[in-house]
Structure formats: C-alpha cells, structure tokens
Design a protein around this motif. Sequence first.
Motif, PDB file in Angstrom:
ATOM      1  N   GLN A   1       1.888   4.313  -3.114  1.00  0.00           N
ATOM      2  CA  GLN A   1       2.922   4.234  -2.082  1.00  0.00           C
ATOM      3  C   GLN A   1       4.170   4.982  -2.557  1.00  0.00           C
ATOM      4  N   GLY A   2       4.679   5.833  -1.705  1.00  0.00           N
ATOM      5  CA  GLY A   2       5.834   6.636  -2.059  1.00  0.00           C
ATOM      6  C   GLY A   2       5.459   8.016  -2.569  1.00  0.00           C
TER       7      GLY A   2
ATOM      8  N   SER B   1       6.060   0.755   4.418  1.00  0.00           N
ATOM      9  CA  SER B   1       5.953   2.092   3.851  1.00  0.00           C
ATOM     10  C   SER B   1       6.536   3.107   4.832  1.00  0.00           C
ATOM     11  N   PRO B   2       7.750   3.612   4.582  1.00  0.00           N
ATOM     12  CA  PRO B   2       8.601   3.249   3.450  1.00  0.00           C
ATOM     13  C   PRO B   2       9.446   2.000   3.696  1.00  0.00           C
ATOM     14  N   ASN B   3       9.768   1.726   4.979  1.00  0.00           N
ATOM     15  CA  ASN B   3      10.673   0.608   5.243  1.00  0.00           C
ATOM     16  C   ASN B   3      10.045  -0.517   6.056  1.00  0.00           C
TER      17      ASN B   3
END
Length: 256
Positions: A196-197, A212-214
Amino acid sequence: MATNEVLTRVNDPEWLRGFDNLVKSDIPSWFRTMKWWAQFLWVFFMTNVIISFTFIGGEFDIAVMLFTVFQGLYPVFGILIAMQGTMIGEKNSGTAAWVLSKPVSRTGFILAKFVNNTLASTLFIIILPGIIGYLEITLMAGLEISFFGFILGNCLLWLHMMFFLTMSLLVGTIFNNRRAVLIVGITFFVIEMLLQGMVPADLMVSTLAFPSPNISLAEALITGQSVFSIWPILIAIVSCVVFVILAIWRFKQEEF
C-alpha cells in the motif's frame, strides 16, 4: 413399485450431476456444528465490540472507518481457517473419493462447496455482524448514514471476503496440507498491506476494505462519498470467477 415411489428421477446436466443433493445435505450441517457460529461470534467480538470501546472514548466520527477495516481484516482470517478442511480435509479423509464414486460430477462437487461456504460465510460473517454494526453506528454513535449505502458498502466487504474464499478453494485443490490454505492466503494479504502506497490503489483488492490512501471503497459507499475507482471491484470479481474455474479444472486432474 415401492422402489419407484421412493426414488425421484433427476434430469440435471451431466456436468452438474449431484450438485443439488450436495448443497441440500450440507446446509443443515451449519446448525449442527459450531464452526460457522464460532466464526460469527469471533468476527462479532473482534469487529463490533472493539468498535463499541471507541465509542466510550467519544471517537464517534471514525466508527465507519473502523467498521470497514475490522470487517475487512477479521473475516479474512476467519474464512481462511474455515476453508482449511473444505477441500484438503475431504481429500485426505477419503470423503471426496467416496462421494465421487456416486453419480456426482467433479464440477458439481466444487460448485457445491463454493455455494455452501458462500451462503454460510455471507450469513454468519457478513450479514449478522453487519446488522449489529449498523445498529451500533446509527444508535450508539448517532451517525446518520444511508441504509442503502451501508448495504452497498457491505457488498464490497463481502466481495473482499469472497476473494479469499475462492482463493482458498483453489489452493485446497492444489495442495494436500491444511497449512497451505493459511500460508497462501495470509501471504497474499500481508503483501498487499506492505505494498500500500507503493502500488496504485486501483490495482489493490485491499482497497475494497482498507483506506488507500485516505478512504476505502466500502467506507466511501457507506458515507455517501463518490467511489474513486471501480477497478478493485472488477479485479476482485474477475479473480473470484477465475479462481473457481481453475479450482474445477485442477480438481478434474485429481486422481482418486
């Protein structure tokens, strides 16, 4: 004549032979054993009770986020544990060979396992904890969320669970060791968390349940926000179909 009165002729296609009987015979077993009830109680405790503790601290605004995260996390481990013996246990015990000695097709056998485990996990791991979660979020947290949006969000949580259910079904047709189901499922889960990221969220099945992301796709639907991508949904659906097809193909290669 007496025999003719008891037996009922079934005109199922050859590839689906035995499917109906296998499904009907397995459904009562949900309520005769504690396997699925134990899954419900575990998921309920880990998801809903933990969320309740956040309410004590006044963290009402993160209730939906916590619900989607926990409903994405614990059902994965629950389904991996429950699916360990679905194929591998029956192969090692000789039950699969015995069943297939009857007028049962291998495709019907796999599809029956898929349908029965899907029905049980949907009821005990998604629907029941989901109902309780909705009551907690709306009554205890006092958040105003759309019931229809909550259902749609839970559909994505269900899809996330189904990805691992069908993966486990496939792994069970390949290996003869119960640990293989856990190892493969957990390895994939951990890899997605680590990536992730670094990997676009559009390519991550985990985006269905985890921020992902928020924000996760499930949380977006529950809170009435726009879904930022439909690719994780499509990837998960296609993967589930492919896993089932591969499981049928691999099981047909099995020698009994």
